[in-house]
Design an enzyme around this catalytic site. Structure first.
Site, mmCIF file in Angstrom:
data_model
loop_
_atom_site.group_PDB
_atom_site.id
_atom_site.type_symbol
_atom_site.label_atom_id
_atom_site.label_comp_id
_atom_site.label_asym_id
_atom_site.label_seq_id
_atom_site.Cartn_x
_atom_site.Cartn_y
_atom_site.Cartn_z
ATOM 1 N N LYS A 17 0.790 -1.226 0.000
ATOM 2 C CA LYS A 17 0.000 0.000 0.000
ATOM 3 C C LYS A 17 0.828 1.285 0.000
ATOM 4 O O LYS A 17 0.373 2.325 -0.491
ATOM 5 C CB LYS A 17 -0.938 0.009 1.209
ATOM 6 C CG LYS A 17 -2.083 -0.984 1.134
ATOM 7 C CD LYS A 17 -3.116 -0.576 0.102
ATOM 8 C CE LYS A 17 -4.386 -1.409 0.222
ATOM 9 N NZ LYS A 17 -5.434 -0.962 -0.730
ATOM 10 N N SER A 56 0.871 -10.018 -0.638
ATOM 11 C CA SER A 56 0.637 -8.582 -0.622
ATOM 12 C C SER A 56 0.954 -7.893 0.705
ATOM 13 O O SER A 56 1.177 -6.672 0.720
ATOM 14 C CB SER A 56 -0.809 -8.296 -1.006
ATOM 15 O OG SER A 56 -1.696 -9.013 -0.166
#
Length: 312
Positions: free
Chosen positions: A51, A304
């Protein structure tokens, strides 16, 4: 719709601002899948997830507009990414988190000097609150996935994958709001059009799958019990990533809670990699029979993030 040139521009701006994460070969998972399996370890990224890429690119592209600070909404990983990016830019950040956000992710976000406010029963509600607050205070709102600059920043993950493994055949990506897979698909298909890009969602919240079936983003009702993959419990995919999903993503598959939990454990036991539920979803799909993989093909699993709540 954003283009590959936008991802290249993001990569140039993010150089030396974020970590170029490793792509690691796994003999164990390769043997289990009868393929060459590689792990893209965004769990080693600053803030513990991918992110920070999109958040940093958004901030650095709008420096003249953010003097009074930024606002974001997140269940955790985007919160930490924005907090890190804002701290590096020297501006204050306010993060709206759903009331059920994990305590560890709240504390991690505060540790990066951001103000955390628990508001909203879902991520969609928290996003609406954050947008209104940004308008009222004349600050920039950094959306976790429904923003073209954020998508371009996330696309640098795909760029790195194809630079390290130019002949990748299949890239498996966890899907929440769609920003990560949209960016990765954009980069991957531009460099290697024959590569397949497949998304994975928790069966308890199949928003991207539903959107592709309907031909438009639509809100789904997530199961009340939630999911171990809280980072992808997004009840509606974004308007910005959706056209890219339609055009470039080959398939969206679903995995159940037991499969995700098993994959978290396998990553920890076999590779000593701590992956959160969403990040383990691609392995769950690979080993759980959710998709067809050609024998000997080169498969990349996008791990991720690694921000697992300590109680979990």
């Amino acid at each position: 719709m954003i283009e590959f040139s936008d991802v290249l521009q993001a990569a140039n701006l993010l150089k030396d601002r974020v970590i170029r994460t490793p792509l690691v070969y796994s003999p164990t998972f390769s043997r289990l899948a009868n393929a060459e399996v590689y792990l893209k370890l965004e769990s080693l990224q600053m803030g513990g997830s991918f992110k920070v890429r999109g958040a940093t690119y958004k901030l650095q592209s709008n420096l003249e507009k953010i003097h009074s600070g930024v606002i974001a909404a997140s269940v955790g990983n985007h919160a930490q990414g924005v907090a890190l990016a804002a701290c590096a830019a020297g501006v204050p950040a306010t993060i709206i988190m759903p009331v059920w956000a994990s305590i560890s992710k709240q504390e991690a976000t505060r540790a990066y000097e951001a103000e955390v406010r628990l508001m909203g029963k879902s991520l969609v509600e928290s996003i609406d609150i954050g947008r209104r607050m940004a308008q009222e205070t004349n600050r920039i709102f950094i959306h976790p996935y429904d923003d073209e600059e954020v998508i371009a920043g996330q696309g640098t993950v795909g760029l790195e994958i194809l630079e390290d493994l130019p002949d990748a055949d299949l890239i498996i990506v966890p899907v929440g709001g769609g920003g990560l897979i949209a960016g990765i698909a954009l980069a991957a298909k531009a460099i290697r059009p024959e590569a397949r890009v497949v998304g994975v969602q928790a069966a308890s919240c199949p928003s991207a799958r539903k959107a592709l079936e309907l031909g438009r983003p639509a809100e789904v009702q997530a199961e009340e019990r939630g999911s171990i993959a809280d980072a992808i419990m997004v009840t509606q995919v974004g308007e910005a990533p959706f056209p890219l999903l339609q055009k470039l993503v080959d398939d969206i598959v679903l995995v159940d809670e037991d499969q995700i939990a098993s994959a978290v454990l396998k990553l920890l036991e076999r590779k000593r990699i701590l992956a959160e539920g969403a990040a383990a979803a691609p392995l769950a799909a690979l080993l759980g029979g959710s998709l067809q993989v050609a024998e000997g093909s080169r498969v990349v699993l996008v791990v991720s993030g690694g921000n697992v709540d300590s109680l979990l």
